[in-house]
Motif scaffolding. Sequence first.
Motif, PDB file in Angstrom:
ATOM      1  N   UNK A  38       4.394   3.600  10.104  1.00 20.61           N
ATOM      2  CA  UNK A  38       5.477   2.907   9.531  1.00 20.61           C
ATOM      3  C   UNK A  38       4.723   1.903   8.789  1.00 20.61           C
ATOM      4  N   UNK A  39       3.658   1.343   9.285  1.00 22.90           N
ATOM      5  CA  UNK A  39       2.866   0.319   8.707  1.00 22.90           C
ATOM      6  C   UNK A  39       2.438   0.673   7.378  1.00 22.90           C
ATOM      7  N   UNK A  40       1.885   1.939   7.170  1.00 21.23           N
ATOM      8  CA  UNK A  40       1.252   2.334   5.904  1.00 21.23           C
ATOM      9  C   UNK A  40       2.258   2.440   4.836  1.00 21.23           C
ATOM     10  N   UNK A  41       3.717   3.170   5.264  1.00 16.06           N
ATOM     11  CA  UNK A  41       4.546   3.140   3.929  1.00 16.06           C
ATOM     12  C   UNK A  41       5.318   1.911   3.823  1.00 16.06           C
ATOM     13  N   UNK A  42       5.119   0.860   4.781  1.00 21.27           N
ATOM     14  CA  UNK A  42       5.687  -0.450   4.614  1.00 21.27           C
ATOM     15  C   UNK A  42       4.850  -1.150   3.726  1.00 21.27           C
ATOM     16  N   UNK A  43       3.658  -1.151   3.886  1.00 20.48           N
ATOM     17  CA  UNK A  43       2.645  -1.885   2.971  1.00 20.48           C
ATOM     18  C   UNK A  43       2.749  -1.302   1.522  1.00 20.48           C
ATOM     19  N   UNK A  44       2.854  -0.133   1.441  1.00 18.30           N
ATOM     20  CA  UNK A  44       3.149   0.430  -0.032  1.00 18.30           C
ATOM     21  C   UNK A  44       4.228  -0.176  -0.681  1.00 18.30           C
ATOM     22  N   UNK A  45       5.277   0.002   0.326  1.00 21.37           N
ATOM     23  CA  UNK A  45       6.631  -0.413  -0.380  1.00 21.37           C
ATOM     24  C   UNK A  45       6.609  -2.032  -0.695  1.00 21.37           C
TER      25      UNK A  45
END
Length: 373
Positions: free
Chosen positions: A57-64
Motif C-alpha cells: 500500500x505504501x508503494x503504490x500510495x507514493x507513486x500515486x
Amino acid sequence: MSQANEAIESDERVKRISPLRKALIRPELGGMCGTVIVFVLFLIFAGDSGMFSPQGVMNWSQVSAQFMIIAVGACLLMIAGEFDLSVGSMIGFASMIMAIFATTFGWPMWLAILVTFAITISLGAMNGLIVVRTGLPSFIVTLAFLFILRGFAIFLPYAFEGKSNIGGIKEISEGDWLASVFGGKIFKGLFQWMGDNELIATFSRGTKAGQPVIEGIPMLIVWALGLIFLGHFILTRTKFGNWIFAAGGDSEAARNSGVPVDRVKILLFMFTAFCATVLATVQVMEFSSADAGRGLLKEFEAIIAVVIGGALLTGGYGSVLGAALGALIFGVVQQGLFFAGVESSLFRVFLGVILLGAVILNTYIRRIITGER
C-alpha cells in the motif's frame, strides 16, 4: 415556504433533472468508477502478491502521490480553459538548479529551495503573461517552454559539473529545517509502536533489526493530500473558485461580469509551476540527487489524470477530487502490473486506452450538460 416550492416545481420553465442525470454529470463519476474497477481487478489478480500489505500500500500510495501533486495544478488550470505542457520539464529544471545552488554554489539547502521556488513560479507567471497578452494558445506557449526548460535542465549540469547527474544532496540537507519539510517522515513513533507490537513487519537482521519496515508517512504523501485539500477548498468554497469555472466556461462573458480572467489564469500558471517544484524538491530529497531526465512525460500523465477525473478539455468543468482519483488509478495500475507479474511496458497501453475512454465519456457528459445531440 412549501407553497413557494410547489410553485417552483409546477413552473414549466424550471428544468427538472432526474437523480440518474445528476449522478452522470458529477465530474468525479468516471474517476470513482475507474477506481473501483481497478481495485477489484487487482484484488482478484494480485491480491496474494503483497500488493495490499502495508508495504505494498505504501508503494503504490507514493507513486500515486507523485501524480496527485502535479494533477492538482493541472486540474485547476484545465478547468480555467488552459494547458501547461511544461510541467514535466519544470520538474527536471527545478531539481537541477536546486542541486546546482546547493552543491556547486555551496548555498544552504533552505536558500536553494526558496530561490528555486521563486524562479519557477516566476517562469509560471511568464507562461501566463505570454498566453493572456498575446492570445496564443497555451498549448503552443507551454510546448515551447517544455523544450526550453528541458534544454536548460540538460545543459546546466554539464556546464557546471560536466555530467548529467548531481549528487551529494544528502550531506548538504542533513539537519536543514526546510529540507525536512520535503524529505522527512511523520508519525515515526506510531509506526515504531506498531512494529514493537507486531502490527506491521519489522526488520529481523542487520543494523535495522527491530525497526519497522514502514518508518512513517513520507512527506510526499503529506504534500499530495495537502494540495488536494487546498485545491478542492479553493475550487468549491471560494470566490476565486467560481472565477476559475467562469474563466474556463466563457471567458468573454466572465470578463463582462467583472471576473479578472487574465489574473486568474496567470495565478493558475504560477500554481502549476509551484506544484511541479514541490514534486521536484521531494524527489531531490528522496534520491539525494538531481537528474536531467527527471519529470519526463509527467505533463501528459498529469493531463490524463485530470481527464480521467472528469475535467472537460474545453474547460469550465472538473473536480480536484476527480483528478486525485485519476492519479490514484495511475499509481495502483503502475504498481499493480508489477505485483501481478505483467510486463511493465503495458502501463503505457493502459494510459492510451483509459485516455480514449475518458475522452469519450467526457464528450457524452458535455452533451448532457449542454443539451447537444
